[in-house]
Design a protein around this motif. Structure first.
Motif, PDB file in Angstrom:
ATOM      1  N   ALA A 651       0.835  -1.208   0.000  1.00  0.00           N
ATOM      2  CA  ALA A 651       0.000   0.000   0.000  1.00  0.00           C
ATOM      3  C   ALA A 651       0.862   1.248   0.000  1.00  0.00           C
ATOM      4  O   ALA A 651       0.602   2.226  -0.696  1.00  0.00           O
ATOM      5  CB  ALA A 651      -0.924  -0.019   1.204  1.00  0.00           C
ATOM      6  N   LYS A 652       1.935   1.178   0.846  1.00  0.00           N
ATOM      7  CA  LYS A 652       2.814   2.359   0.922  1.00  0.00           C
ATOM      8  C   LYS A 652       3.460   2.630  -0.424  1.00  0.00           C
ATOM      9  O   LYS A 652       3.510   3.764  -0.898  1.00  0.00           O
ATOM     10  CB  LYS A 652       3.890   2.102   1.976  1.00  0.00           C
ATOM     11  CG  LYS A 652       4.886   3.250   2.174  1.00  0.00           C
ATOM     12  CD  LYS A 652       5.851   2.937   3.295  1.00  0.00           C
ATOM     13  CE  LYS A 652       6.790   4.084   3.554  1.00  0.00           C
ATOM     14  NZ  LYS A 652       7.669   4.413   2.489  1.00  0.00           N
ATOM     15  N   LYS A 663       2.492   7.762   5.885  1.00  0.00           N
ATOM     16  CA  LYS A 663       2.884   7.616   7.298  1.00  0.00           C
ATOM     17  C   LYS A 663       2.261   6.317   7.824  1.00  0.00           C
ATOM     18  O   LYS A 663       1.055   6.132   7.685  1.00  0.00           O
ATOM     19  CB  LYS A 663       2.377   8.805   8.117  1.00  0.00           C
ATOM     20  CG  LYS A 663       2.746   8.716   9.583  1.00  0.00           C
ATOM     21  CD  LYS A 663       2.180   9.934  10.325  1.00  0.00           C
ATOM     22  CE  LYS A 663       2.490   9.832  11.813  1.00  0.00           C
ATOM     23  NZ  LYS A 663       1.922  10.982  12.573  1.00  0.00           N
ATOM     24  N   ILE A 664       3.114   5.431   8.418  1.00  0.00           N
ATOM     25  CA  ILE A 664       2.627   4.122   8.881  1.00  0.00           C
ATOM     26  C   ILE A 664       2.766   4.053  10.401  1.00  0.00           C
ATOM     27  O   ILE A 664       3.805   4.427  10.964  1.00  0.00           O
ATOM     28  CB  ILE A 664       3.423   2.972   8.236  1.00  0.00           C
ATOM     29  CG1 ILE A 664       3.250   3.004   6.694  1.00  0.00           C
ATOM     30  CG2 ILE A 664       2.988   1.620   8.787  1.00  0.00           C
ATOM     31  CD1 ILE A 664       4.058   1.959   5.968  1.00  0.00           C
ATOM     32  N   VAL A 678      -2.669  -3.700   6.324  1.00  0.00           N
ATOM     33  CA  VAL A 678      -3.272  -2.403   6.676  1.00  0.00           C
ATOM     34  C   VAL A 678      -4.533  -2.655   7.452  1.00  0.00           C
ATOM     35  O   VAL A 678      -5.442  -3.357   6.976  1.00  0.00           O
ATOM     36  CB  VAL A 678      -3.569  -1.566   5.429  1.00  0.00           C
ATOM     37  CG1 VAL A 678      -4.260  -0.273   5.827  1.00  0.00           C
ATOM     38  CG2 VAL A 678      -2.289  -1.300   4.653  1.00  0.00           C
ATOM     39  N   ALA A 679      -4.525  -2.089   8.622  1.00  0.00           N
ATOM     40  CA  ALA A 679      -5.716  -2.211   9.454  1.00  0.00           C
ATOM     41  C   ALA A 679      -6.703  -1.084   9.132  1.00  0.00           C
ATOM     42  O   ALA A 679      -7.921  -1.289   9.129  1.00  0.00           O
ATOM     43  CB  ALA A 679      -5.319  -2.191  10.930  1.00  0.00           C
ATOM     44  N   SER A 680      -6.190   0.101   8.837  1.00  0.00           N
ATOM     45  CA  SER A 680      -7.047   1.265   8.495  1.00  0.00           C
ATOM     46  C   SER A 680      -6.198   2.293   7.737  1.00  0.00           C
ATOM     47  O   SER A 680      -4.958   2.239   7.786  1.00  0.00           O
ATOM     48  CB  SER A 680      -7.640   1.880   9.770  1.00  0.00           C
ATOM     49  OG  SER A 680      -6.633   2.420  10.586  1.00  0.00           O
ATOM     50  N   LEU A 703      -1.396   5.253   7.263  1.00  0.00           N
ATOM     51  CA  LEU A 703      -1.805   3.846   7.256  1.00  0.00           C
ATOM     52  C   LEU A 703      -1.519   3.238   8.632  1.00  0.00           C
ATOM     53  O   LEU A 703      -0.457   3.468   9.232  1.00  0.00           O
ATOM     54  CB  LEU A 703      -1.028   3.054   6.196  1.00  0.00           C
ATOM     55  CG  LEU A 703      -1.214   3.469   4.724  1.00  0.00           C
ATOM     56  CD1 LEU A 703      -0.301   2.629   3.838  1.00  0.00           C
ATOM     57  CD2 LEU A 703      -2.648   3.326   4.304  1.00  0.00           C
ATOM     58  N   LYS A 704      -2.456   2.483   9.141  1.00  0.00           N
ATOM     59  CA  LYS A 704      -2.219   1.698  10.364  1.00  0.00           C
ATOM     60  C   LYS A 704      -2.156   0.231   9.960  1.00  0.00           C
ATOM     61  O   LYS A 704      -3.060  -0.240   9.246  1.00  0.00           O
ATOM     62  CB  LYS A 704      -3.331   1.906  11.379  1.00  0.00           C
ATOM     63  CG  LYS A 704      -3.281   3.257  12.069  1.00  0.00           C
ATOM     64  CD  LYS A 704      -4.347   3.348  13.136  1.00  0.00           C
ATOM     65  CE  LYS A 704      -4.274   4.698  13.847  1.00  0.00           C
ATOM     66  NZ  LYS A 704      -5.254   4.795  14.951  1.00  0.00           N
TER      67      LYS A 704
END
Length: 710
Positions: A651-652, A663-664, A678-680, A703-704
């Protein structure tokens, strides 16, 4: 006497016309000499007779007066007496007319009895010229007769009395003395059916010419009824039956004017004048000088000669030159002697001898029949030569030497053209007269000449521009074989407008003013420069408009107006940056600029506003110039994909590839299968997100991801 109830002499009419003296009485009016005190000029005033103004036909006579004023005022011709004004005085209508210094033709006819062909045709020609103007104006004189033909102090014709009604009324004809005088010249169609047509005037002119040549009118009678009957039912005799030896063409011309059938006459005075002018070109000097001797019996042709009162003796006149001496002026009575050579070569010269018993001191033969007079004329050259020889012998040859080498025998004298008026004691320059006529005069005088032709803006084609010597009366040396140098006008020089002058691709079209000048035009006017002279289509210096047609042939001094293109108009580039596209387009279209529009994303400038232009504000451009303008599409945006559940690293990488900053952060999970996914995400998937902030930095996507404890 037909006078007003109060003699106007000494009175002032209308506070303007001071009446000086009575000139003459006529059938309708009395004519007075007066001074126009407003314009300080001499005039003639015609005042209606009292009995006409108070009679039962007053309205008819008043209308005739007013018609005369209207008719004469409608004609502009030097051979027509001008009418200046009209009005009423003591209940009587009056006309104010040009005052003509001179006499009428009747007076001259009584003085001269007969006229030469030259005198006759000159007067007829000037009369026809005046009538031609009247006929062109739609007017017919209807009362042409010697009494209405005035001869001014230069001998030229001026026609008067334009007042007759279309049908000659009985009241007019019955006035004392008017019927006989008028009826002698009336055309048959006017007598028979009251037809008032231009050919009727020509008939009257022809009768007048017949009388001038013969000394009598062709028809005479004891009463007016018989006289008019003859005009209607008898042909006018050919003038050659009286004037034997007259040129046949002259006789035929007069016969054509006086034929009973109107359709056999020229259509009007203009046509008659043209015929006369053609006729004159073929006349010889002898034809011009022909004159019926006074005293010739014409009674067998014209009937009872007693109807015409006998005229006084003919005064001596200079028959060698009908041009310079006013009609009626007599030559000096003194005897003059000159060599035969001079009398033949100089048309101004004349010799008159007093030969006791054969000629009186006044020049009129006293004794002997016509044959004897003819013999005397035949011997005259011999007598002149003898007297000349005797004079030379007595003078010992000295006088002849002076005469031949220095005196009148040594030169010719330039004659006066027939159509040139000269003022006594003033230099009279030979110019603006017909060369064809003057050439005949020079030939007649045996004066040598040479001609050149030039274009002239002021002298008509065929007329004389100048002569050298320049003036009437100048001497032309015989001894040095001097020739008169005559410059003849070719008329106004013509020039042709270039046919391709409107073609902007041709040399003439690129510089039309120079093209017109090269063609010969010299009065070219440019219209002032204005907004109307700028053009996007026509190159600078080419024609936008031309006052004449391409290819037209015109006088070189024709005024030609040209409108030249200034090309595309200069304009100043406006400041359109920050303006909306619509505003910018309106401004640039108004300056006739060609715009190349483009769009780009801009993080600072809102969508639809101008970001930049290829020309700076204040730059000088011209109509039609191209300008590139960039319009903002606003900040670039992306519909954010949903990366939840995907590997965080993938995703990043995808977000950074789109241009975002990523930003993760971690979120602990007990499910090891979700590790590193990715959680959210913030913003969430499906959101429209701009790529950059206003400062140009990439937008950050948070991104979380899950992080497993195991």
């Amino acid at each position: 006497m037909n006078e007003a109830p109060h003699d106007p002499v000494g009175q002032v009419i209308e506070d303007r016309y001071r009446v000086i003296s009575r000139i003459a009485d006529g059938g309708m009016a009395t004519v007075y000499q007066a001074i126009d005190e407003r314009l300080e000029r001499t005039v003639a005033i015609k005042i209606m007779h009292t009995q006409l103004a108070q009679g039962p036909k007053r309205d008819q006579f008043v209308e005739r007066f007013r018609r005369e004023a209207r008719s004469a005022a409608a004609i502009a011709n030097p051979h027509i007496v001008q009418v200046y004004d009209t009005g009423e005085f003591d209940g009587l209508d009056y006309l104010v007319m040009e005052y003509v210094h001179g006499v009428n033709l009747r007076y001259e006819m009584n003085q001269q009895v007969t006229f030469s062909v030259r005198e006759t045709l000159r007067i007829v020609g000037e009369t026809l010229d005046g009538l031609a103007s009247a006929h062109r104006a739609g007017l017919v004189h209807r009362d042409i007769k010697p009494e209405n033909i005035l001869l001014n102090d230069r001998g030229h014709v001026q026609i008067t009395d334009f007042g007759l009604a279309k049908a000659v009324s009985q009241a007019t004809l019955s006035s004392t003395g008017m019927l006989l005088g008028t009826a002698s010249y009336l055309a048959p169609e006017m007598i028979e059916s009251n037809r008032a047509i231009p050919q009727g005037d020509l008939y009257s002119v022809g009768i007048m010419a017949w009388e001038m040549l013969t000394g009598k009118v062709p028809f005479n009678a004891d009463n007016p009824v018989t006289l008019v009957f003859k005009h209607v039912h008898e042909d006018v005799p050919d003038v050659s039956t009286v004037c034997s030896g007259i040129n046949a063409d002259v006789a035929a011309f007069i016969a054509r004017l006086t034929t009973r059938a109107p359709e056999e006459r020229p259509r009007d005075a203009s046509a008659a004048l043209e015929e006369l002018q053609r006729l004159q070109t073929g006349l010889t000097i002898d034809d011009w000088q022909y004159r019926l001797p006074a005293g010739t019996d014409v009674s067998t042709v014209v009937g009872d000669p007693g109807m015409v009162p006998p005229a006084p003796p003919v005064p001596p006149t200079d028959q060698s030159d009908d041009r310079t001496r006013p009609l009626g002026e007599t030559a000096p009575n003194a005897t003059s002697i000159m060599p035969a050579e001079q009398s033949q070569s100089d048309p101004e010269a004349t010799a008159r001898l007093s030969l006791g018993g054969h000629e009186s001191p006044t020049g009129v033969a006293e004794k002997g029949d016509s044959k004897q007079q003819g013999r005397n004329r035949k011997h005259t050259p011999v007598i002149i030569a003898c007297i000349t020889a005797a004079a030379l012998v007595c003078a010992g040859g000295g006088g002849y030497a002076w005469w031949y080498f220095q005196g009148p025998g040594s030169y010719w004298t330039l004659p006066q053209p027939a159509d040139l008026s000269c003022t006594t004691s003033k230099t009279c320059r030979i110019s603006n007269v017909k060369w064809s006529s003057y050439e005949e005069l020079l030939k007649f005088a045996n004066i040598e000449y040479e001609t050149t032709e030039v274009y002239s803006d002021s002298v008509s084609a065929g007329d004389i521009v100048s002569t050298d010597p320049a003036n009437v009366g100048s001497h032309v040396s015989k001894r040095r074989h001097q020739k008169v140098r005559v410059v003849v006008s070719k008329g106004v020089k013509q020039a042709t407008v270039p046919a391709d002058i409107l073609d902007t691709g041709s040399a003439n079209g690129k510089d039309p003013v120079k093209a017109l000048e090269r063609a010969g035009f010299d009065d070219i006017e440019r219209t002032p420069d204005s907004d109307d002279t700028y053009s996007m289509d026509v190159p600078q210096g080419a024609l936008l408009a031309l006052s004449v047609n391409p290819g037209a042939t015109l006088p070189h001094n024709t005024k030609i107006t040209v409108t030249l293109s200034q090309g595309p108009k200069p304009v100043v580039m406006p400041n359109v940056v920050g303006e909306s596209k619509d505003e910018a387009q309106q401004a640039l279209d108004g300056l006739k600029l060609t715009v190349d529009w483009s769009e780009q994303f801009d993080d600072k400038i809102p969508q639809g506003q101008v970001i930049s232009a290829s020309a700076k504000a204040g730059d000088e451009l011209h109509w039609g110039d191209a300008v590139k303008v960039v319009v903002s599409k606003g900040p670039q945006t992306v519909t954010l994909p949903n990366y939840v559940g995907q590997r965080a690293s993938d995703a990043k990488s995808a977000l950074e590839k789109l241009g975002f900053s990523v930003k993760i952060s971690s979120q602990i999970t007990l499910d090891s299968s979700q590790d590193k996914k990715v959680a959210s995400q913030d913003p969430v998937g499906g959101t429209e997100v701009r790529l950059h902030q206003e400062d140009g930095t990439p937008t950050t996507i948070t991104l979380k991801m899950y992080s497993s404890l195991f």
